[in-house]
Design a protein around this motif. Structure first.
Motif, PDB file in Angstrom:
ATOM      1  N   GLY A  97     -11.125   2.240   7.073  1.00 19.37           N
ATOM      2  CA  GLY A  97      -9.781   1.261   6.837  1.00 19.37           C
ATOM      3  C   GLY A  97      -9.746   1.597   4.912  1.00 19.37           C
ATOM      4  N   ARG A  98      -8.717   0.451   4.530  1.00 17.17           N
ATOM      5  CA  ARG A  98      -8.280   1.213   3.147  1.00 17.17           C
ATOM      6  C   ARG A  98      -9.560   0.819   2.370  1.00 17.17           C
ATOM      7  NH1 ARG A  98      -3.801  -3.155   0.535  1.00 17.17           N
ATOM      8  NH2 ARG A  98      -4.391  -2.315  -1.227  1.00 17.17           N
ATOM      9  N   HIS A  99     -10.342   0.248   2.293  1.00 14.85           N
ATOM     10  CA  HIS A  99     -11.169   0.100   0.979  1.00 14.85           C
ATOM     11  C   HIS A  99     -12.477   1.135   1.346  1.00 14.85           C
ATOM     12  CE1 HIS A  99     -13.031  -1.285   4.817  1.00 14.85           C
ATOM     13  NE2 HIS A  99     -14.650  -0.821   4.574  1.00 14.85           N
ATOM     14  N   ILE A 100     -12.570   1.941   2.071  1.00 12.77           N
ATOM     15  CA  ILE A 100     -12.819   3.350   2.278  1.00 12.77           C
ATOM     16  C   ILE A 100     -12.136   4.370   2.063  1.00 12.77           C
ATOM     17  CG2 ILE A 100     -13.725   4.768   4.171  1.00 12.77           C
ATOM     18  CD1 ILE A 100     -15.323   2.066   6.098  1.00 12.77           C
ATOM     19  N   THR A 101     -10.971   4.034   2.338  1.00 14.30           N
ATOM     20  CA  THR A 101      -9.935   5.599   1.725  1.00 14.30           C
ATOM     21  C   THR A 101      -9.218   5.546   0.957  1.00 14.30           C
ATOM     22  OG1 THR A 101      -8.637   4.235   2.804  1.00 14.30           O
ATOM     23  CG2 THR A 101      -9.329   5.425   4.119  1.00 14.30           C
ATOM     24  N   GLY A 102      -9.008   4.683   0.093  1.00 14.16           N
ATOM     25  CA  GLY A 102      -8.557   4.399  -1.012  1.00 14.16           C
ATOM     26  C   GLY A 102      -7.088   4.470  -0.981  1.00 14.16           C
ATOM     27  N   LEU A 103      -6.595   4.341   0.139  1.00  9.93           N
ATOM     28  CA  LEU A 103      -4.921   4.515   0.113  1.00  9.93           C
ATOM     29  C   LEU A 103      -4.433   2.690  -0.449  1.00  9.93           C
ATOM     30  CD1 LEU A 103      -4.440   6.729   3.568  1.00  9.93           C
ATOM     31  CD2 LEU A 103      -4.800   7.778   1.349  1.00  9.93           C
ATOM     32  N   CYS A 104      -2.971   3.140  -0.652  1.00 11.53           N
ATOM     33  CA  CYS A 104      -2.006   1.965  -1.131  1.00 11.53           C
ATOM     34  C   CYS A 104      -1.520   1.289   1.142  1.00 11.53           C
ATOM     35  CB  CYS A 104      -1.267   2.572  -1.668  1.00 11.53           C
ATOM     36  SG  CYS A 104       0.106   3.450  -0.893  1.00 11.53           S
ATOM     37  N   ALA A 105      -1.445   0.320   0.463  1.00  7.94           N
ATOM     38  CA  ALA A 105      -0.796  -0.265   1.719  1.00  7.94           C
ATOM     39  C   ALA A 105       0.011   0.956   2.713  1.00  7.94           C
ATOM     40  CB  ALA A 105      -0.417  -1.955   1.228  1.00  7.94           C
ATOM     41  N   ARG A 106       1.194   0.941   2.274  1.00  9.64           N
ATOM     42  CA  ARG A 106       2.116   1.215   2.610  1.00  9.64           C
ATOM     43  C   ARG A 106       1.126   3.225   2.658  1.00  9.64           C
ATOM     44  NH1 ARG A 106       6.054   4.908   1.182  1.00  9.64           N
ATOM     45  NH2 ARG A 106       5.105   5.722  -0.935  1.00  9.64           N
ATOM     46  N   LYS A 107       1.352   3.280   2.015  1.00 11.51           N
ATOM     47  CA  LYS A 107       0.399   5.271   2.771  1.00 11.51           C
ATOM     48  C   LYS A 107      -0.977   4.409   3.998  1.00 11.51           C
ATOM     49  CE  LYS A 107       2.685   7.494   0.109  1.00 11.51           C
ATOM     50  NZ  LYS A 107       3.451   8.977   1.155  1.00 11.51           N
ATOM     51  N   GLN A 108      -1.648   3.611   3.986  1.00 15.84           N
ATOM     52  CA  GLN A 108      -2.633   3.583   5.003  1.00 15.84           C
ATOM     53  C   GLN A 108      -1.818   3.119   6.049  1.00 15.84           C
ATOM     54  OE1 GLN A 108      -6.188   3.344   4.998  1.00 15.84           O
ATOM     55  NE2 GLN A 108      -5.986   2.621   7.090  1.00 15.84           N
ATOM     56  N   LYS A 109      -1.451   2.308   6.248  1.00 17.08           N
ATOM     57  CA  LYS A 109      -0.090   1.805   7.356  1.00 17.08           C
ATOM     58  C   LYS A 109       0.885   3.339   8.007  1.00 17.08           C
ATOM     59  CE  LYS A 109       2.504  -1.867   9.051  1.00 17.08           C
ATOM     60  NZ  LYS A 109       4.542  -2.909   8.703  1.00 17.08           N
ATOM     61  N   LEU A 110       0.843   4.273   6.952  1.00 13.59           N
ATOM     62  CA  LEU A 110       1.604   5.384   7.398  1.00 13.59           C
ATOM     63  C   LEU A 110       0.722   6.051   8.308  1.00 13.59           C
ATOM     64  CD1 LEU A 110       4.002   6.541   7.713  1.00 13.59           C
ATOM     65  CD2 LEU A 110       4.016   7.489   5.505  1.00 13.59           C
ATOM     66  N   VAL A 111      -0.489   6.274   7.684  1.00 17.79           N
ATOM     67  CA  VAL A 111      -1.169   7.163   8.249  1.00 17.79           C
ATOM     68  C   VAL A 111      -1.744   6.667   9.181  1.00 17.79           C
ATOM     69  CG1 VAL A 111      -4.055   7.812   8.315  1.00 17.79           C
ATOM     70  CG2 VAL A 111      -2.495   8.316   6.320  1.00 17.79           C
ATOM     71  N   GLU A 112      -2.020   5.287  10.017  1.00 17.45           N
ATOM     72  CA  GLU A 112      -2.782   4.821  11.223  1.00 17.45           C
ATOM     73  C   GLU A 112      -1.639   4.872  12.506  1.00 17.45           C
ATOM     74  OE1 GLU A 112      -2.896   1.064  10.064  1.00 17.45           O
ATOM     75  OE2 GLU A 112      -5.118   1.092   9.195  1.00 17.45           O
ATOM     76  N   SER A 113      -0.063   4.619  11.917  1.00 17.48           N
ATOM     77  CA  SER A 113       0.858   5.002  12.809  1.00 17.48           C
ATOM     78  C   SER A 113       1.273   6.527  12.887  1.00 17.48           C
ATOM     79  CB  SER A 113       2.134   4.504  12.859  1.00 17.48           C
ATOM     80  OG  SER A 113       2.833   5.533  11.494  1.00 17.48           O
ATOM     81  N   GLU A 114       0.565   7.391  12.005  1.00 14.54           N
ATOM     82  CA  GLU A 114       0.993   9.010  12.910  1.00 14.54           C
ATOM     83  C   GLU A 114      -0.682   9.259  13.810  1.00 14.54           C
ATOM     84  OE1 GLU A 114       3.469  11.114  11.453  1.00 14.54           O
ATOM     85  OE2 GLU A 114       4.048   8.873  11.366  1.00 14.54           O
ATOM     86  N   ILE A 115      -1.764   8.587  13.518  1.00 14.32           N
ATOM     87  CA  ILE A 115      -2.759   8.804  13.691  1.00 14.32           C
ATOM     88  C   ILE A 115      -2.268   8.492  15.500  1.00 14.32           C
ATOM     89  CG2 ILE A 115      -4.990   8.341  14.728  1.00 14.32           C
ATOM     90  CD1 ILE A 115      -5.583   8.829  11.485  1.00 14.32           C
ATOM     91  N   THR A 116      -1.940   7.696  15.410  1.00 18.86           N
ATOM     92  CA  THR A 116      -1.741   6.429  16.785  1.00 18.86           C
ATOM     93  C   THR A 116      -0.691   7.638  17.679  1.00 18.86           C
ATOM     94  OG1 THR A 116      -2.281   4.808  15.828  1.00 18.86           O
ATOM     95  CG2 THR A 116      -0.684   4.890  18.256  1.00 18.86           C
ATOM     96  N   LYS A 117       0.552   8.046  16.294  1.00 22.11           N
ATOM     97  CA  LYS A 117       1.198   9.110  17.731  1.00 22.11           C
ATOM     98  C   LYS A 117       0.864  10.210  17.750  1.00 22.11           C
ATOM     99  CE  LYS A 117       5.379   8.112  14.994  1.00 22.11           C
ATOM    100  NZ  LYS A 117       5.939   8.741  13.548  1.00 22.11           N
ATOM    101  N   ALA A 118      -0.429  10.883  16.963  1.00 22.90           N
ATOM    102  CA  ALA A 118      -1.322  12.249  17.255  1.00 22.90           C
ATOM    103  C   ALA A 118      -1.727  11.700  18.420  1.00 22.90           C
ATOM    104  CB  ALA A 118      -1.838  12.870  16.100  1.00 22.90           C
ATOM    105  N   GLN A 119      -2.563  11.185  18.438  1.00 22.58           N
ATOM    106  CA  GLN A 119      -3.841  10.548  19.973  1.00 22.58           C
ATOM    107  C   GLN A 119      -2.489  10.404  21.154  1.00 22.58           C
ATOM    108  OE1 GLN A 119      -5.435   7.463  18.443  1.00 22.58           O
ATOM    109  NE2 GLN A 119      -7.029   8.573  17.512  1.00 22.58           N
ATOM    110  N   ASN A 120      -1.398   9.975  21.263  1.00 22.53           N
ATOM    111  CA  ASN A 120      -0.142   9.841  21.885  1.00 22.53           C
ATOM    112  C   ASN A 120       0.624  11.125  22.437  1.00 22.53           C
ATOM    113  OD1 ASN A 120      -1.351   6.905  22.295  1.00 22.53           O
ATOM    114  ND2 ASN A 120       1.029   5.985  21.144  1.00 22.53           N
ATOM    115  N   ALA A 121       0.442  11.736  21.750  1.00 28.24           N
ATOM    116  CA  ALA A 121       1.179  13.296  22.503  1.00 28.24           C
ATOM    117  C   ALA A 121      -0.504  14.335  22.323  1.00 28.24           C
ATOM    118  CB  ALA A 121       1.730  13.249  20.553  1.00 28.24           C
ATOM    119  N   GLY A 122      -1.070  14.004  22.110  1.00 28.63           N
ATOM    120  CA  GLY A 122      -2.405  15.032  22.968  1.00 28.63           C
ATOM    121  C   GLY A 122      -2.743  15.520  21.809  1.00 28.63           C
TER     122      GLY A 122
END
Length: 151
Positions: A97-122
């Protein structure tokens, strides 16, 4: 009628009537700069050394805290698995989560969506972290979050 000339005459009479020489009077009452040549005090011209120093910026202002991705102008991409694996737990595969990573809200949301994309792409596993990336240097310490959590 203004009170300023009356005040000047009263002060001049008090200072001039004393038997203290001008040099000593200057040291007793402050600097000699307050006296004019004819023993008058210029009330309208305050001494500049008594004014507070004007600073350009506040010395007590805390520096603006930026997340690590904004500081280095990094945009996460689903193909950059090594970077994205930094934000994933090595034991459970959970996204930090953000409280652990220290990312801003915009970058945290972007990282989460990119991780999901990478997991879906295998490209990334769902439940664990890729073993090759476990010993990479950490961008943050997941054991010491900025905000406490229940687990």
């Amino acid at each position: 009628m203004s009170l300023l000339p009356k005040i000047r005459t009263i002060i001049n009479n008090v200072i001039c009537s004393s038997n203290i020489p001008l040099g000593i009077r200057g040291t007793i009452y402050g600097s000699v700069r307050g006296f004019s040549k004819d023993n008058e005090i210029d009330i309208t011209n305050p001494q500049t050394e008594d004014f507070p120093i004007e600073l350009d910026k506040n010395p007590y202002e805390k520096p603006k805290i930026q997340c690590i991705l904004c500081k280095h102008n990094i945009n996460p991409d689903y193909k950059n698995v090594r970077l994205l694996s930094q934000f994933q737990s090595s034991y459970t595969g959970r996204i930090y989560g953000r409280h652990i990573t220290g990312l801003c809200a915009r970058k945290q949301k972007l990282v989460e969506s990119e991780i999901t994309k990478a997991q879906n792409a295998g490209l990334m596993p769902y439940m664990t972290k890729i073993i090759d990336f476990v010993n990479d240097p950490q961008l943050f310490n997941p054991d010491h979050p900025s905000r406490p959590h229940s687990y």
